[in-house]
Scaffold this active site. Sequence first.
Site, mmCIF file in Angstrom:
data_model
loop_
_atom_site.group_PDB
_atom_site.id
_atom_site.type_symbol
_atom_site.label_atom_id
_atom_site.label_comp_id
_atom_site.label_asym_id
_atom_site.label_seq_id
_atom_site.Cartn_x
_atom_site.Cartn_y
_atom_site.Cartn_z
ATOM 1 N N ARG A 140 0.835 -1.208 0.000
ATOM 2 C CA ARG A 140 0.000 0.000 0.000
ATOM 3 C C ARG A 140 0.868 1.256 0.000
ATOM 4 O O ARG A 140 0.539 2.249 -0.639
ATOM 5 C CB ARG A 140 -0.938 -0.030 1.213
ATOM 6 C CG ARG A 140 -2.034 1.006 1.145
ATOM 7 C CD ARG A 140 -3.104 0.785 2.181
ATOM 8 N NE ARG A 140 -2.576 0.913 3.536
ATOM 9 C CZ ARG A 140 -3.252 0.606 4.638
ATOM 10 N NH1 ARG A 140 -4.492 0.160 4.555
ATOM 11 N NH2 ARG A 140 -2.711 0.756 5.828
ATOM 12 N N LYS A 156 -2.622 6.446 1.388
ATOM 13 C CA LYS A 156 -2.442 6.958 2.749
ATOM 14 C C LYS A 156 -1.540 8.194 2.700
ATOM 15 O O LYS A 156 -0.395 8.190 3.173
ATOM 16 C CB LYS A 156 -1.854 5.849 3.631
ATOM 17 C CG LYS A 156 -2.424 5.868 5.040
ATOM 18 C CD LYS A 156 -2.216 4.540 5.715
ATOM 19 C CE LYS A 156 -2.314 4.628 7.220
ATOM 20 N NZ LYS A 156 -3.509 5.268 7.749
ATOM 21 N N GLU A 166 -16.176 6.135 4.699
ATOM 22 C CA GLU A 166 -15.451 5.615 5.865
ATOM 23 C C GLU A 166 -15.354 6.718 6.891
ATOM 24 O O GLU A 166 -15.999 7.748 6.772
ATOM 25 C CB GLU A 166 -14.074 5.084 5.437
ATOM 26 C CG GLU A 166 -13.177 6.112 4.791
ATOM 27 C CD GLU A 166 -11.773 5.584 4.511
ATOM 28 O OE1 GLU A 166 -11.288 4.718 5.251
ATOM 29 O OE2 GLU A 166 -11.160 6.065 3.552
#
Length: 341
Positions: free
Chosen positions: A82, A184, A220
């Site tokens: 990620r 992220k 989210e």
Amino acid sequence: MAKKNIDWANIGFGYIKTDYRYVSHYKNGAWDEGALITDETITLNECACVFQYAQTCFEGLKAYTTEDGHIVTFRPDLNAERMMNSAARLEMPQFPKERFIDAVTKTVAANADYVPPFGSGATLYIRPFMFGSNPVIGVKPAEEYQFRILTTPVGPYFKGGAKPITICVSDFDRAAPHGTGHVKAGLNYAMSLHAIMEAHRNGFDENMYLDAATRTYVEETGGANFIFVTKDNTVVTPKSGSILPSITRRSIIYVAEHYLGLKVEERPVRFDEVKDFAECGLCGTAAVISPVGKIVDHGNEICMPSGMEKMGPVIQKLYDTLTGIQMGHIEAPEGWIHVIK
Ligand code: PLP
Ligand code: COI
């Protein structure tokens, strides 16, 4: 070596300095060999790209002490992948997967005395991060970078641990379609700071973000994905191109299907369906699985049937199985547990 004298059972989710951190520098198109260092401070040029244009991304994973006394991490290969995706989206160089895992291993091993004991309720949070470090004033990516890993012992992300929390539907958006919500990037969190403070000022623990384009679908929170449970025990989790692909959520889907024999649906979830679910939880490395008892949308309260006292039964089973795998008393799927020592 002895464990540090820390009141493990009562620490919150905060920063406690540990002895070692890892750093590798990227210059002239290559990463150096990297090293463990003791200095927790960083000195950078005032015009470093990270300061001017927020060119930074990060990861979060944890080290656990298992029942038989080993120190392990959970699926660090997925954090490595990620972070490579985050770096690519931000025009940063990728830190190779094998090196990422090796750096996590070395940093945790060096700070072994800070890994909370089994059963303490605390864990060692591992924060790999990367930033553009050379001076940049025109809007362009840096040419030099640092990849670092810091560690800090942490307790529960939400005060009260496993007590259900109350969240509100935010008027702010977290991520745009085709933006950076799926990686992220530090910038996603900078823009959530005002929204989370507003939520706190209004007495809520967290925000539920809706999709920015239509404000119809559940996305989210600022730091975790959602899982819902229907009244007939199907686990439902939102699918969206602008949420972070949570490693915890992906693991929960597997646990639900293969360990608990539950049906799982990963699909867009309309906000107007939420009132029909039996249970709701937030999942992530920091959040683990935190139960949600109440969701408030501009004064309209949705009270989950599972109530405000304890987790609902399905979320409890998912929680017990997932944490059992992480702490080593339930057998893990092949490759999920990375033993540090
Ligand atoms: N969503 C956001 C926005 C997050 O910051 C995090 C934390 O990393 C998650 C979801 C959960 O992801 P993971 O389970 O990989 O920690
Ligand atoms: C994590 O769960 O690791 C995160 O990065 C989320 C953050 C809110 C602490």
